[in-house]
Design an enzyme around this catalytic site. Structure first.
Site, PDB file in Angstrom:
ATOM      1  CG  ASP A 101      54.812  19.667 -16.581  1.00 19.70           C
ATOM      2  OD1 ASP A 101      54.920  21.172 -16.323  1.00 19.70           O
ATOM      3  OD2 ASP A 101      53.978  19.003 -16.868  1.00 19.70           O
TER       4      ASP A 101
HETATM    5  N1  URA Z   1      52.808  19.080 -21.672  1.00 22.84           N
HETATM    6  C1  URA Z   1      52.755  18.711 -20.265  1.00 22.84           C
HETATM    7  O1  URA Z   1      51.842  18.391 -19.650  1.00 22.84           O
HETATM    8  N2  URA Z   1      54.003  18.867 -19.715  1.00 22.84           N
HETATM    9  C2  URA Z   1      55.048  19.064 -20.257  1.00 22.84           C
HETATM   10  O2  URA Z   1      56.386  19.344 -19.706  1.00 22.84           O
HETATM   11  C3  URA Z   1      55.087  19.496 -21.578  1.00 22.84           C
HETATM   12  C4  URA Z   1      54.052  19.608 -22.284  1.00 22.84           C
END
Ligand code: URA
Length: 236
Positions: A101
């Site tokens: 993310d």
């Molecule tokens: N899980 C999440 O919620 N975000 C990420 O970036 C990676 C795994």
């Protein structure tokens, strides 16, 4: 491979510029001047030079990046992308192995080895990705079992999904390591939310046996070392 293609690839120039350089008598193959643009070389054996510089052909590139927050895991977009951080590797057309993310930090692998990318990101992949997480809320011992048994979350398409057994290692009330095999949209955040905690900080620290290099500052990257590449290739 044709010489003009090789020169264009290794110098990151257009095919017509590459042809021009060859015709301008600047390229040697095994110390012999070659002006034939269609000359065939074995890129794994022949030594090609532009003036005095040896042109290195690297078929596959493997990078690890310590992703900072604020960058999206995409190759194009209106926002800064992780590829902006590795612009010197632009010519290799690297793909991102498993997305993080925008507000997640840590280990991202980038490669132009499509087979490996496929293996690492396949839903059938049995490779754990390990995250360090800080939450608003308090981790409880019983959460370990809940993570192990699987949690019902929604996937990226809004469908109900039961997560595979995940490892929760509690560090203290508000921080833990979480290892998961899949990579559903916002998975770690959703799993934590399911047990009543909001993720306030997330960092990926490991993919299989590849650890995020502690010497890499946020935004820094390096090529994978021989043993790391060997390990990844053992997975394919
Ligand atoms: N899980 C999440 O919620 N975000 C990420 O970036 C990676 C795994």
């Amino acid at each position: 491979m044709r010489l003009d293609k090789f020169v264009s690839y290794t110098l990151d120039i257009t095919r017509s510029d590459s042809k021009r350089l060859i015709k301008a008598e600047t390229i040697t193959v095994n110390d012999k001047l070659i002006t034939d643009i269609g000359f065939n070389i074995d890129e794994n054996v022949d030594i090609v030079k532009y003036l005095d510089d040896v042109l290195e052909y690297e078929k596959y590139i493997y990078l690890m990046l310590n992703k900072p927050q604020g960058y999206i895991s995409a190759t194009i977009g209106n926002e800064p992308t992780v590829l902006d951080l590795i612009s010197e590797y632009k010519k290799y057309k690297l793909s991102i192995v498993g997305r993080l993310d925008k507000d997640t930090e840590g280990l991202i692998l980038l490669t132009n080895d499509g087979a490996l990318n496929h293996i690492l990101t396949s839903p059938k992949s049995s490779i754990y990705k390990k995250y360090y997480v800080e939450v608003a809320g308090v981790f409880k011992e019983e959460d370990v079992e809940l993570f192990k048994n699987g949690l019902n979350i929604t996937d990226g398409k809004g469908n109900l999904y039961t997560t595979l057994p995940a490892k929760l290692e509690i560090i203290n009330n508000t921080s833990a390591y979480i290892s998961i095999k899949e990579g559903k949209y916002h998975q770690v955040k959703k799993m934590c939310s399911k047990v009543g905690k909001e993720v306030v900080y997330l960092k990926r620290i490991q993919i299989g046996k590849i650890n995020l290099d502690p010497n890499l500052e946020l935004g820094e990257y390096r090529q994978l070392e021989e043993d790391e590449i060997k390990y990844l290739n053992s997975l394919t």
